[in-house]
Motif scaffolding. Sequence first.
Motif: not given
Length: 278
Positions: A4-6, A36-44, A160-161, A192-195
């Motif tokens: 699922p999408v967080k 997504r739930d539990g995903e580690f997504l990085v924005l650069v 979310v972090l 779920t981390i957005l870094f």
Amino acid sequence: MSTPVKLSLSGVRKEFRVRGERESFTALEDVTVDVRDGEFLVLVGPSGSGKSTLLDLLGGLERPSGGQLLLDGAPITGPGLDRGIVFQQYALLPWRTARGNIEFGLEAKGVKRRERRRLADDYLDLVGLGGFGDRYPHELSGGMKQRVAIARSLAFDPEVLLMDEPFAALDAQTRESLQDELLRIWEATRKTILFITHGIDEAVYLGQRVAVLTSRPGRVKAVVDIDLDRHTAADIRSSEPFRELRHHIWSLLHDEVERAQTLEQAALAATDRRSSHG
């Protein structure tokens, strides 16, 4: 079954009024991406691409000019304990010990004193600072302060972090050590981390996916899947797959940096023309 999408960003735009100017300044335009739930997504993205503005929107510190930001399907309308934020600067309270800083968010949640202390000690252990709970921020190194900041954000169990270049102020060796530590914590907690970062190596090393932002106004140019075996004994940063991914993201960013420089030069030239006519 799909995960699922967080966190969902759809057509997000952010404009700012510029004092003394008729036209507004657009920092972000049509930013669309799902985490997504539990995903580690990085924005650069390049400097000025709106990375920190996007984090302010996600943290509820700013309101979007258009589009929507959803957490578990509900609009983000302001700050909340469902999001933990770790900034580049540690933002620790200097009059509180490491344990006291971690307990701060738990107090806001109404957690009782004995449970606060137990949770704070648990999270100190999680970030590798067991035994340092009574130290004040001025008695800790930069890397240790950032560990406390991460523990504080995790302790009140956010959905979310959000991390805004949290290791940028650290030396290279400490930065790599904390990258390893963050991956270990993420695997242990599955938060779920957005870094957010401007470092390509950091993005490739940490992310399951890397979203590349354009130069201003920031848009999502591409989302790159990162398929690396981080548990191999070899130094993954020296591997051929790592170098290929790094080069791919570098190529995407390089075009944006050149475009940003061209636009900046054109803006300066226009300012000079106005000044000379004035």
